[in-house]
Scaffold this motif. Sequence first.
Motif, PDB file in Angstrom:
ATOM      1  N   SER A 139       0.847  -1.191   0.000  1.00 41.52           N
ATOM      2  CA  SER A 139       0.000   0.000   0.000  1.00 41.52           C
ATOM      3  C   SER A 139       0.884   1.242   0.000  1.00 41.52           C
ATOM      4  N   HIS A 140       0.489   2.210  -0.814  1.00 39.56           N
ATOM      5  CA  HIS A 140       1.273   3.431  -0.998  1.00 39.56           C
ATOM      6  C   HIS A 140       1.102   4.356   0.204  1.00 39.56           C
ATOM      7  N   ILE A 141       2.214   4.892   0.698  1.00 39.57           N
ATOM      8  CA  ILE A 141       2.172   5.865   1.789  1.00 39.57           C
ATOM      9  C   ILE A 141       2.314   7.278   1.250  1.00 39.57           C
ATOM     10  N   TRP A 142       3.383   7.533   0.482  1.00 38.08           N
ATOM     11  CA  TRP A 142       3.678   8.897   0.026  1.00 38.08           C
ATOM     12  C   TRP A 142       4.817   8.834  -0.970  1.00 38.08           C
ATOM     13  N   ASN A 143       4.843   9.792  -1.883  1.00 36.40           N
ATOM     14  CA  ASN A 143       5.987   9.875  -2.787  1.00 36.40           C
ATOM     15  C   ASN A 143       6.179  11.315  -3.254  1.00 36.40           C
ATOM     16  N   ILE A 144       7.386  11.612  -3.684  1.00 34.90           N
ATOM     17  CA  ILE A 144       7.693  12.887  -4.326  1.00 34.90           C
ATOM     18  C   ILE A 144       8.737  12.594  -5.388  1.00 34.90           C
ATOM     19  N   GLU A 145       8.617  13.256  -6.530  1.00 36.88           N
ATOM     20  CA  GLU A 145       9.543  13.010  -7.622  1.00 36.88           C
ATOM     21  C   GLU A 145      10.907  13.623  -7.311  1.00 36.88           C
ATOM     22  N   PRO A 146      11.971  13.134  -7.963  1.00 35.19           N
ATOM     23  CA  PRO A 146      13.274  13.793  -7.804  1.00 35.19           C
ATOM     24  C   PRO A 146      13.205  15.239  -8.266  1.00 35.19           C
ATOM     25  N   ILE A 147      13.903  16.111  -7.570  1.00 30.54           N
ATOM     26  CA  ILE A 147      13.943  17.530  -7.919  1.00 30.54           C
ATOM     27  C   ILE A 147      15.379  17.898  -8.285  1.00 30.54           C
ATOM     28  N   LEU A 148      15.591  18.267  -9.542  1.00 30.22           N
ATOM     29  CA  LEU A 148      16.915  18.688  -9.994  1.00 30.22           C
ATOM     30  C   LEU A 148      17.002  20.204  -9.927  1.00 30.22           C
ATOM     31  N   PHE A 149      18.107  20.699  -9.366  1.00 31.51           N
ATOM     32  CA  PHE A 149      18.266  22.133  -9.218  1.00 31.51           C
ATOM     33  C   PHE A 149      18.783  22.779 -10.512  1.00 31.51           C
ATOM     34  N   ASN A 150      18.741  24.105 -10.552  1.00 33.11           N
ATOM     35  CA  ASN A 150      19.099  24.869 -11.733  1.00 33.11           C
ATOM     36  C   ASN A 150      20.600  24.755 -12.039  1.00 33.11           C
ATOM     37  N   LYS A 151      20.923  24.412 -13.277  1.00 33.89           N
ATOM     38  CA  LYS A 151      22.326  24.173 -13.638  1.00 33.89           C
ATOM     39  C   LYS A 151      23.182  25.430 -13.499  1.00 33.89           C
ATOM     40  N   ASP A 152      22.645  26.589 -13.898  1.00 38.70           N
ATOM     41  CA  ASP A 152      23.421  27.828 -13.764  1.00 38.70           C
ATOM     42  C   ASP A 152      23.719  28.129 -12.298  1.00 38.70           C
ATOM     43  N   LEU A 153      22.705  27.961 -11.449  1.00 36.14           N
ATOM     44  CA  LEU A 153      22.909  28.243 -10.027  1.00 36.14           C
ATOM     45  C   LEU A 153      23.823  27.209  -9.375  1.00 36.14           C
ATOM     46  N   ILE A 154      23.770  25.969  -9.836  1.00 36.59           N
ATOM     47  CA  ILE A 154      24.692  24.949  -9.315  1.00 36.59           C
ATOM     48  C   ILE A 154      26.133  25.363  -9.589  1.00 36.59           C
ATOM     49  N   LYS A 155      26.395  25.829 -10.817  1.00 34.71           N
ATOM     50  CA  LYS A 155      27.749  26.271 -11.149  1.00 34.71           C
ATOM     51  C   LYS A 155      28.162  27.464 -10.284  1.00 34.71           C
ATOM     52  N   MET A 156      27.255  28.425 -10.127  1.00 33.52           N
ATOM     53  CA  MET A 156      27.567  29.577  -9.272  1.00 33.52           C
ATOM     54  C   MET A 156      27.846  29.134  -7.842  1.00 33.52           C
ATOM     55  N   CYS A 157      27.057  28.183  -7.359  1.00 33.87           N
ATOM     56  CA  CYS A 157      27.237  27.673  -5.999  1.00 33.87           C
ATOM     57  C   CYS A 157      28.582  26.969  -5.871  1.00 33.87           C
TER      58      CYS A 157
END
Length: 415
Positions: free
Chosen positions: A320-338
């Motif tokens: 029985s399903h409890i809960w789910n959330i899809e993978p969230i990929l962050f912004n590529k430009d901001l990843i590079k800046m980070c």
Amino acid sequence: MSALDPKRTIQELQELRALTSDPNTGGAMRVAWTDTWLKARDWLREKASGMPLEIHNDEAGNTWYTLPGKSKKALLIGGHMDSVPNGGWLDGCLNVLAGLEVLRRINDQYQGRPPITVRLVDWADEEGARFGRSLLGSSACSGHATPNADRNRTDKDGIRLEDALRRCGVDIDQMGKSKKELKNAAAYLELHIEQGPVLESLGLPLGAVLGTFGVERHAIKFIGQAAHSGSTPMDKRRDALAAAAKLALEIRPIAHKYGGVCTVGSCVTKPGIVTAVVGECDITLDQRNLSASKLARMYNDAVKASKRFAKEEKCEVSWSHIWNIEPILFNKDLIKMCYDSCVEVAGKAHKLPSGPLHDAAEVARAGVPTVMMFVQSLRGISHNPIEDTKLEHVEMSVRALDRLADKAMAWIQRG
């Protein structure tokens, strides 16, 4: 013009720790919708005084500290002041207090009128520690409020979530209106302790986060036959626990195969006595991966394995399903800046996914370009009074977040 002062952030973190910790354990007690949490939020407002900020709570209970700029385009920096019971001194509040220090620097540099609007947000009830509903305030703001599913959740004392929110001035049926806060959001930044061992194992203080894992949570029931433990031969048993135990071990190679993580976190047996073969066994399975397709394959492999083990042990199995959330990929430009900001401050850095969920995932789901920065956690431990990070690494994280904020502001202006 005053300069950024990371040591002030540490002082404020220590002050908050003294104000809101359990006197016996030293653990943080800022559980959302409690008096201690409200006290912490009042303290934060006091710390933000002296700047020309617009401060308000939205319909979901999130607190916004807005420094209006020449443009309505907004850079958001976020975190959460709430904690788990007896939690650590950095989880969530580092994000907010580091963001406050960056806001101070921006205010001073631009004499209260930056080129774009800058907003600090203290999300309400990130942890879900009291009612079991994580990311409550940020999910409402992202357009994913679920009032009908949440209103009758109760805490250990039987208090309903809807009533606890009302006591704090929040109408659960109006929470979705907080979505308007993201109207002009052009980027979202969040600093957080890693809460895991990766950066420490690499000997690195800082890292840029690629995204948050997708999560699948299921309850699994194995049904066999309860029988006398003395009179039932081993080859005649229908042992539900044996089937569940096999699955609990099998999820490890499944996790390794797809580069994810899997956890059986709960196991309940019936009749649950020493003299009986287990007739029913209920377990929970938490699976996480940064890839949606790999997460789906992890789930399918686990289902197939459960059926195989049920057959081997002459049992039945249901999911029985409890809960789910899809993978969230962050912004590529901001990843590079980070990443670049981390390297500028620490010399080296690492890119890694986040296994735990964060408010940043909900902001990204709403379509706002988002990135997170991690700072090393000692021993990889969080949600515990021994949670810790070297003070020099905390200072580095504040400086790196400040550099990232400057890069993001310039990026927003160019866009």
